[in-house]
Design a protein around this motif. Structure first.
Motif, short mmCIF file in Angstrom:
data_model
loop_
_atom_site.label_atom_id
_atom_site.label_comp_id
_atom_site.label_asym_id
_atom_site.label_seq_id
_atom_site.Cartn_x
_atom_site.Cartn_y
_atom_site.Cartn_z
N ARG A 101 0.82 -1.21 0.00
CA ARG A 101 0.00 0.00 0.00
C ARG A 101 0.86 1.27 0.00
N TYR A 105 -2.65 5.57 2.38
CA TYR A 105 -3.39 4.84 3.43
C TYR A 105 -3.12 5.38 4.84
N VAL A 117 -5.99 -2.10 10.70
CA VAL A 117 -5.70 -2.99 9.57
C VAL A 117 -5.73 -2.22 8.24
N LEU A 118 -6.61 -1.22 8.17
CA LEU A 118 -6.73 -0.44 6.94
C LEU A 118 -5.51 0.45 6.69
N ALA A 299 -15.61 2.03 8.07
CA ALA A 299 -15.47 1.17 6.90
C ALA A 299 -16.80 0.54 6.48
N GLY A 300 -17.69 0.33 7.45
CA GLY A 300 -18.87 -0.48 7.14
C GLY A 300 -20.18 0.26 7.06
N THR A 303 -20.26 2.60 3.04
CA THR A 303 -20.09 1.67 1.93
C THR A 303 -21.37 0.88 1.65
N MET A 371 -6.80 4.13 -3.85
CA MET A 371 -6.24 2.88 -3.30
C MET A 371 -4.88 2.54 -3.96
N LYS A 373 -1.24 1.30 -4.96
CA LYS A 373 -0.29 0.26 -4.57
C LYS A 373 1.06 0.66 -5.18
N LEU A 436 -13.87 -6.92 -7.75
CA LEU A 436 -12.79 -5.98 -7.39
C LEU A 436 -13.35 -4.85 -6.52
N GLY A 439 -12.18 -5.55 -3.47
CA GLY A 439 -10.75 -5.89 -3.46
C GLY A 439 -10.53 -7.39 -3.44
N GLY A 448 -15.10 -6.88 5.69
CA GLY A 448 -16.53 -6.82 6.00
C GLY A 448 -17.41 -7.36 4.89
N ILE A 451 -20.39 -9.46 5.97
CA ILE A 451 -21.44 -8.65 6.63
C ILE A 451 -22.20 -7.86 5.56
N ALA A 452 -21.44 -7.20 4.68
CA ALA A 452 -22.09 -6.36 3.66
C ALA A 452 -23.01 -7.20 2.78
C1 HEM Z 1 -20.65 -2.88 -0.03
C2 HEM Z 1 -19.90 -2.62 1.00
C3 HEM Z 1 -18.40 -2.58 1.03
C4 HEM Z 1 -17.49 -2.39 0.02
C5 HEM Z 1 -17.79 -2.17 -1.46
C6 HEM Z 1 -16.16 -2.46 0.60
C7 HEM Z 1 -14.98 -2.35 -0.12
C8 HEM Z 1 -13.72 -2.52 0.41
C9 HEM Z 1 -12.48 -2.49 -0.34
C10 HEM Z 1 -12.38 -2.22 -1.83
C11 HEM Z 1 -11.46 -2.72 0.51
C12 HEM Z 1 -9.98 -2.85 0.14
C13 HEM Z 1 -9.15 -1.61 0.43
C14 HEM Z 1 -7.71 -1.78 -0.04
O1 HEM Z 1 -7.43 -2.23 -1.13
O2 HEM Z 1 -6.83 -1.47 0.68
C15 HEM Z 1 -12.04 -2.89 1.82
C16 HEM Z 1 -11.32 -3.14 2.96
C17 HEM Z 1 -11.87 -3.26 4.21
N1 HEM Z 1 -13.23 -3.23 4.52
FE1 HEM Z 1 -14.74 -3.04 3.23
N2 HEM Z 1 -16.29 -2.68 1.94
C18 HEM Z 1 -17.63 -2.78 2.25
C19 HEM Z 1 -18.18 -3.03 3.49
C20 HEM Z 1 -17.48 -3.21 4.64
C21 HEM Z 1 -18.05 -3.48 5.94
C22 HEM Z 1 -19.55 -3.66 6.22
C23 HEM Z 1 -17.01 -3.52 6.83
C24 HEM Z 1 -17.02 -3.75 8.32
C25 HEM Z 1 -17.99 -4.13 9.03
C26 HEM Z 1 -15.78 -3.35 6.08
C27 HEM Z 1 -14.52 -3.39 6.62
C28 HEM Z 1 -13.35 -3.37 5.89
C29 HEM Z 1 -12.04 -3.50 6.48
C30 HEM Z 1 -11.73 -3.66 7.97
C31 HEM Z 1 -11.11 -3.44 5.43
C32 HEM Z 1 -9.57 -3.53 5.52
C33 HEM Z 1 -9.10 -4.91 5.08
C34 HEM Z 1 -7.60 -5.05 5.15
O3 HEM Z 1 -6.89 -4.07 5.23
O4 HEM Z 1 -7.13 -6.20 5.10
N3 HEM Z 1 -16.11 -3.15 4.76
N4 HEM Z 1 -13.41 -2.77 1.73
#
Ligand code: HEM
Length: 505
Positions: A101, A105, A117-118, A299-300, A303, A371, A373, A436, A439, A448, A451-452
């Motif tokens: 990353r 970030y 983690v993000l 994050a959640g 989105t 995002m 890289k 994608l 991711g 997530g 959950i989503a």
């Molecule tokens: C439709 C809904 C969602 C979409 C489209 C989405 C999309 C993404 C994407 C594209 C990434 C990757 C970021 C990267 O490349 O660095 C990501 C990471 C993450 N998302 Fe989601 N997200 C959604 C819902 C959620 C929900 C509901 C949660 C938590 C409850 C969540 C928690 C996270 C976390 C913690 C990461 C970091 C993962 C890591 O670094 O390994 N997301 N999300």
């Protein structure tokens, strides 16, 4: 020979010339770095082009215009390129790839020096940290996973029944953009912190978090393009200068996260089979625990809310798809294949629903941020040499609307494309590219996602079995702002109760 001391204006003139020459030479060196990659001319010289687009609130659209003009790889700032070829992005994001990353970030750093983690950029540290969170996010360790989602959806249905039903004599419009976010906020706060914020029952943004994020996100993300400016924002002194009335609600949320995490550590710790309980059981240290739970809310919430409201919007404006989905739901209920509330498992056997969810996420990906890289060594991307340290970003709109992958009408919301495709290999590529948006297949895949998807699997059934939705103002249906997360507001809808056997259940 007589020596005369230079006059002050001459010294100033010479000094200015030297500084300008230095600036010009360093600039030329910067520009040469990526001069073999095409892009808007001004963007090659300064980062300001990219910052201006980010602040303008339509970065993703602007980037897709750049790709249309300059091809699959374009330079959008002296050290930044965007890639619109889905195969190349899949290769760069690959789980086992050498990419990591970029500094962008850093904006996810919640409390220096500990990273969420993000925010973790080092791949090894990220993998180790992620492993502690994965079981909790997958839902396997979590007893109340589905019951929380079901309860909060019931609150949403109840809110509509109480306040937002229209009839031929009454008009009670509802802002779908706001209420869908209330629901995702209630679900995540309940799951992550074990303390539902009750936005739906109170019908308001209880901690002002939604307004705070919407108001500050654009600037924060523009600053992330020049990450050194973020350090300023993260400094305690600068934090103390922020308008305290605006941050009070967010501080309260942080305090709740901290209080909740504190109960799970130490000699008298509470042991529970919820998300936080799973993080603790898998070795997440105390300080990280509250940061992770708090950052989950960011994050959640927006989105999934975007996915819900924009999919529903596309259904409302595509009556053929709306009718097909509602027919599938009504038939499922009549034939006893859909419980009340629908289970996650049942929803996976509704092909049209699954196609609608995929298509909604594809035509309007909730995350459209850069995002970036980065690689430590030189690489070839789209046939071009990429120097070490270059930020390589995706162009989400061009990727999700790629005509070779999704067909000539890739711009349109047409769920049927997922059911019509008979070539298994082609369908697989469509799925890989569409996913994608989470991711998927990368080491950073959305934690997530389960959950989503569970929320999406249930919400359209729970709403469309009971209600009919229409857009109030088809000329100006909603406002939209792309701040990496795409933020929408004022999506006003008219809702009528349906009169269908089994629908009100
Ligand atoms: C439709 C809904 C969602 C979409 C489209 C989405 C999309 C993404 C994407 C594209 C990434 C990757 C970021 C990267 O490349 O660095 C990501 C990471 C993450 N998302 Fe989601 N997200 C959604 C819902 C959620 C929900 C509901 C949660 C938590 C409850 C969540 C928690 C996270 C976390 C913690 C990461 C970091 C993962 C890591 O670094 O390994 N997301 N999300």
């Amino acid at each position: 020979m007589e020596f005369t001391a230079p006059s002050l204006p001459a010294i100033v003139g010479l000094g200015t010339c030297l500084i300008l020459t230095y600036l010009l030479v360093t600039r030329v060196m910067v520009v040469r770095h990526l001069q073999h990659i095409p892009g808007p001319p001004f963007a090659g010289w300064t980062i300001l082009w990219l910052i201006r687009r980010q602040l303008g609130g339509r970065l993703a659209l602007d980037l897709s215009e750049v790709s249309k003009k300059y091809g699959p790889i374009s330079r959008v700032a002296p050290n930044w390129v965007i890639v619109s070829d889905p195969a190349e992005i899949r290769r760069i994001w690959n789980v086992r790839g050498p990419w990591y990353r970029g500094d962008w970030y850093d904006m996810f750093k919640m409390d220096q020096p500990i990273d969420t983690v993000l925010a973790l950029k080092d791949n090894a540290a990220h993998n180790a940290h992620r492993a502690k969170l994965l079981p909790g996010y997958s839902g396997k360790d979590v007893e109340n996973f589905h019951s929380v989602i079901d309860r909060r959806m019931a609150d949403f249905v109840d809110l509509i029944d109480r306040k937002y039903l229209s009839t031929k004599d009454t008009f009670r419009p509802m802002d779908l953009s706001e209420k869908s976010q209330f629901m995702t906020m209630d679900i995540i706060s309940d799951l992550a912190i074990g303390n539902c914020f009750n936005c739906l029952t109170e019908d308001r943004d209880v901690y002002g978090q939604i307004a705070f994020v919407t108001g500050s996100l654009g600037l924060l993300i523009a600053m992330a393009i020049v990450p050194s400016t973020l350090k300023l924002l993260q400094h305690p002194l600068v934090r103390a200068l922020l308008p305290q009335d605006k941050v009070a609600g967010v501080n309260r949320m942080m305090a709740i996260s901290q209080e909740n995490a504190a109960k799970r550590y130490g000699p008298d710790r509470v042991v529970a089979r919820d998300m936080l309980g799973s993080f603790v059981a898998h070795g997440l240290p105390h300080h990280s625990a509250w940061l992770e739970t708090f950052s989950q809310i960011g994050a959640g919430t927006d989105t999934t809310a975007t996915a819900i409201r924009m999919t529903l919007y596309h259904l409302m404006t595509n009556p053929d798809s709306y009718r097909k989905l509602q027919h599938e739901i009504d038939t499922g209920i009549k034939e006893g294949r859909i419980s009340s509330p629908i289970t996650d498992e049942e929803s996976k056997h509704l092909p049209y629903l699954q196609a609608v969810i995929r298509e909604g996420l594809r035509v309007w990906p909730p995350i459209v941020g850069l995002m970036p890289k980065v690689c430590a060594t030189e690489k070839i991307v789209c046939g071009k040499r990429i120097p070490p340290g270059t930020n390589v970003c995706w162009d989400p709109i061009s990727i999700m609307q790629n005509k070779e992958v999704f067909g000539e009408d890739a711009r349109c919301f047409r769920p049927d494309r997922w059911l019509e495709e008979t070539d298994a290999a082609k369908l697989k590529t469509m799925e890989q590219v569409q996913m994608l948006c989470f991711g998927t297949s990368s080491r950073w895949e959305c934690l997530g996602k389960v959950i989503a998807l569970s929320e999406l699997n249930k919400i359209f059934v729970e709403l469309l079995r009971r209600f009919d939705f229409s857009v109030v103002d088809p000329i100006n249906p909603f406002k939209s702002w792309d701040a990496s997360l795409s933020v929408q507001s004022d999506l006003w809808v008219r809702i009528e109760k349906r009169n269908v056997a089994g629908g009100g259940k």
